[in-house]
Scaffold this motif. Structure first.
Motif, PDB file in Angstrom:
ATOM      1  N   ARG A 146       0.293   4.820  14.811  1.00 37.61           N
ATOM      2  CA  ARG A 146       0.352   3.619  15.650  1.00 37.61           C
ATOM      3  C   ARG A 146      -0.503   3.807  16.903  1.00 37.61           C
ATOM      4  N   GLU A 147      -0.410   4.994  17.484  1.00 36.37           N
ATOM      5  CA  GLU A 147      -1.206   5.302  18.681  1.00 36.37           C
ATOM      6  C   GLU A 147      -2.699   5.331  18.345  1.00 36.37           C
ATOM      7  N   GLU A 148      -3.025   5.926  17.216  1.00 36.78           N
ATOM      8  CA  GLU A 148      -4.422   6.080  16.797  1.00 36.78           C
ATOM      9  C   GLU A 148      -5.085   4.738  16.470  1.00 36.78           C
ATOM     10  N   LEU A 149      -4.373   3.877  15.727  1.00 38.45           N
ATOM     11  CA  LEU A 149      -4.954   2.617  15.268  1.00 38.45           C
ATOM     12  C   LEU A 149      -4.738   1.460  16.240  1.00 38.45           C
ATOM     13  N   GLY A 150      -3.721   1.556  17.071  1.00 42.20           N
ATOM     14  CA  GLY A 150      -3.456   0.500  18.037  1.00 42.20           C
ATOM     15  C   GLY A 150      -2.769  -0.717  17.455  1.00 42.20           C
ATOM     16  N   ILE A 151      -2.148  -0.568  16.271  1.00 43.99           N
ATOM     17  CA  ILE A 151      -1.383  -1.659  15.665  1.00 43.99           C
ATOM     18  C   ILE A 151      -0.029  -1.121  15.212  1.00 43.99           C
ATOM     19  N   ARG A 152       0.916  -2.035  14.992  1.00 45.97           N
ATOM     20  CA  ARG A 152       2.298  -1.637  14.714  1.00 45.97           C
ATOM     21  C   ARG A 152       2.605  -1.456  13.228  1.00 45.97           C
ATOM     22  N   SER A 153       2.080  -2.364  12.380  1.00 46.44           N
ATOM     23  CA  SER A 153       2.405  -2.304  10.956  1.00 46.44           C
ATOM     24  C   SER A 153       1.228  -2.770  10.108  1.00 46.44           C
ATOM     25  N   LEU A 154       1.297  -2.426   8.825  1.00 41.12           N
ATOM     26  CA  LEU A 154       0.258  -2.791   7.853  1.00 41.12           C
ATOM     27  C   LEU A 154       0.907  -3.023   6.500  1.00 41.12           C
ATOM     28  N   PRO A 155       0.322  -3.878   5.660  1.00 41.64           N
ATOM     29  CA  PRO A 155       0.804  -3.969   4.287  1.00 41.64           C
ATOM     30  C   PRO A 155       0.572  -2.644   3.558  1.00 41.64           C
ATOM     31  N   VAL A 156       1.544  -2.222   2.763  1.00 47.65           N
ATOM     32  CA  VAL A 156       1.444  -0.964   2.027  1.00 47.65           C
ATOM     33  C   VAL A 156       0.492  -1.149   0.859  1.00 47.65           C
ATOM     34  N   ARG A 157      -0.372  -0.160   0.651  1.00 50.66           N
ATOM     35  CA  ARG A 157      -1.307  -0.194  -0.467  1.00 50.66           C
ATOM     36  C   ARG A 157      -1.241   1.100  -1.251  1.00 50.66           C
ATOM     37  N   LYS A 158      -1.706   1.034  -2.488  1.00 50.73           N
ATOM     38  CA  LYS A 158      -1.764   2.218  -3.340  1.00 50.73           C
ATOM     39  C   LYS A 158      -2.654   3.259  -2.666  1.00 50.73           C
ATOM     40  N   GLY A 159      -2.198   4.502  -2.649  1.00 54.57           N
ATOM     41  CA  GLY A 159      -2.970   5.575  -2.041  1.00 54.57           C
ATOM     42  C   GLY A 159      -2.511   5.953  -0.651  1.00 54.57           C
ATOM     43  N   ASP A 160      -1.704   5.095  -0.008  1.00 55.69           N
ATOM     44  CA  ASP A 160      -1.160   5.419   1.314  1.00 55.69           C
ATOM     45  C   ASP A 160      -0.100   6.504   1.170  1.00 55.69           C
ATOM     46  N   LYS A 161       0.016   7.348   2.193  1.00 61.31           N
ATOM     47  CA  LYS A 161       1.080   8.342   2.214  1.00 61.31           C
ATOM     48  C   LYS A 161       2.205   7.768   3.072  1.00 61.31           C
ATOM     49  N   GLU A 184       0.088   8.088   6.597  1.00 67.71           N
ATOM     50  CA  GLU A 184      -1.361   8.258   6.480  1.00 67.71           C
ATOM     51  C   GLU A 184      -1.898   7.104   5.630  1.00 67.71           C
ATOM     52  N   ILE A 185      -2.997   6.486   6.087  1.00 66.14           N
ATOM     53  CA  ILE A 185      -3.540   5.376   5.313  1.00 66.14           C
ATOM     54  C   ILE A 185      -4.742   5.839   4.495  1.00 66.14           C
ATOM     55  N   ASN A 186      -5.007   5.101   3.439  1.00 66.28           N
ATOM     56  CA  ASN A 186      -6.163   5.366   2.596  1.00 66.28           C
ATOM     57  C   ASN A 186      -7.389   4.783   3.301  1.00 66.28           C
ATOM     58  N   ARG A 187      -8.231   5.631   3.873  1.00 65.68           N
ATOM     59  CA  ARG A 187      -9.363   5.170   4.682  1.00 65.68           C
ATOM     60  C   ARG A 187     -10.618   4.871   3.858  1.00 65.68           C
ATOM     61  N   ASP A 188     -10.538   5.022   2.547  1.00 62.19           N
ATOM     62  CA  ASP A 188     -11.693   4.750   1.686  1.00 62.19           C
ATOM     63  C   ASP A 188     -11.951   3.249   1.546  1.00 62.19           C
ATOM     64  N   ASP A 189     -10.948   2.438   1.801  1.00 62.75           N
ATOM     65  CA  ASP A 189     -11.048   0.996   1.617  1.00 62.75           C
ATOM     66  C   ASP A 189     -11.705   0.352   2.843  1.00 62.75           C
ATOM     67  N   GLU A 190     -12.956  -0.069   2.695  1.00 63.25           N
ATOM     68  CA  GLU A 190     -13.706  -0.647   3.813  1.00 63.25           C
ATOM     69  C   GLU A 190     -13.117  -1.987   4.272  1.00 63.25           C
ATOM     70  N   GLU A 191     -12.637  -2.803   3.318  1.00 65.07           N
ATOM     71  CA  GLU A 191     -12.035  -4.092   3.662  1.00 65.07           C
ATOM     72  C   GLU A 191     -10.822  -3.900   4.564  1.00 65.07           C
ATOM     73  N   ARG A 192     -10.032  -2.898   4.255  1.00 64.73           N
ATOM     74  CA  ARG A 192      -8.840  -2.641   5.053  1.00 64.73           C
ATOM     75  C   ARG A 192      -9.194  -2.172   6.460  1.00 64.73           C
ATOM     76  N   MET A 193     -10.234  -1.370   6.571  1.00 70.12           N
ATOM     77  CA  MET A 193     -10.659  -0.898   7.883  1.00 70.12           C
ATOM     78  C   MET A 193     -11.157  -2.079   8.733  1.00 70.12           C
ATOM     79  N   LYS A 194     -11.796  -3.068   8.081  1.00 71.78           N
ATOM     80  CA  LYS A 194     -12.233  -4.279   8.789  1.00 71.78           C
ATOM     81  C   LYS A 194     -11.021  -5.061   9.309  1.00 71.78           C
ATOM     82  N   ILE A 195      -9.974  -5.124   8.489  1.00 70.40           N
ATOM     83  CA  ILE A 195      -8.741  -5.812   8.883  1.00 70.40           C
ATOM     84  C   ILE A 195      -8.133  -5.127  10.105  1.00 70.40           C
TER      85      ILE A 195
END
Length: 124
Positions: free
Chosen positions: A33-48, A103-114
């Protein structure tokens, strides 16, 4: 929206797919949360994720999300299984609100844009 429980349930179970994706969100861990600056995200395959509520057998266990079932509104986590009567192991379905993303799956460029878009919205 109504405050009646029956109408809340109706909305939940008859929600369109784009709303279900938002409903399948989980909080981020304090570090993330501190690193990304947001509180929550939709869960996706590959997330820890880490299970924070629910059955004591599964609580505080971590693992990768192996499947997201939007129809049943549940996620399946690697390493969290139970035995059936015939001895075969099956993954246990868990509601996304009962986990936190570690931990989020950082390979997804669309998600990083979101994430960038939401971070910019929070700053203004």
């Amino acid at each position: 929206m109504s405050s009646k429980p029956s109408k809340q349930r109706k909305y939940y179970f008859n929600a369109p797919l784009h709303r279900i994706g938002v409903m399948m969100s989980a909080h981020l861990s304090d570090k993330l949360r501190e690193e990304l600056g947001i509180r929550s995200l939709p869960v996706r395959k590959g997330d820890k994720v880490r299970v924070v509520r629910g059955d004591i057998k599964y609580r505080l266990k971590e693992g990768k999300v192996i499947r997201v079932d939007r129809k049943k509104r549940r996620i399946y986590i690697e390493g969290i299984t139970r035995k059936k009567a015939d001895g075969t192991e099956i993954p246990v379905p868990i509601h996304p609100s009962k986990v936190e993303i570690v931990e989020i799956n950082r390979d997804d460029e669309e998600r990083m844009k979101i994430i960038e878009r939401r971070r910019a919205g929070e700053a203004s």
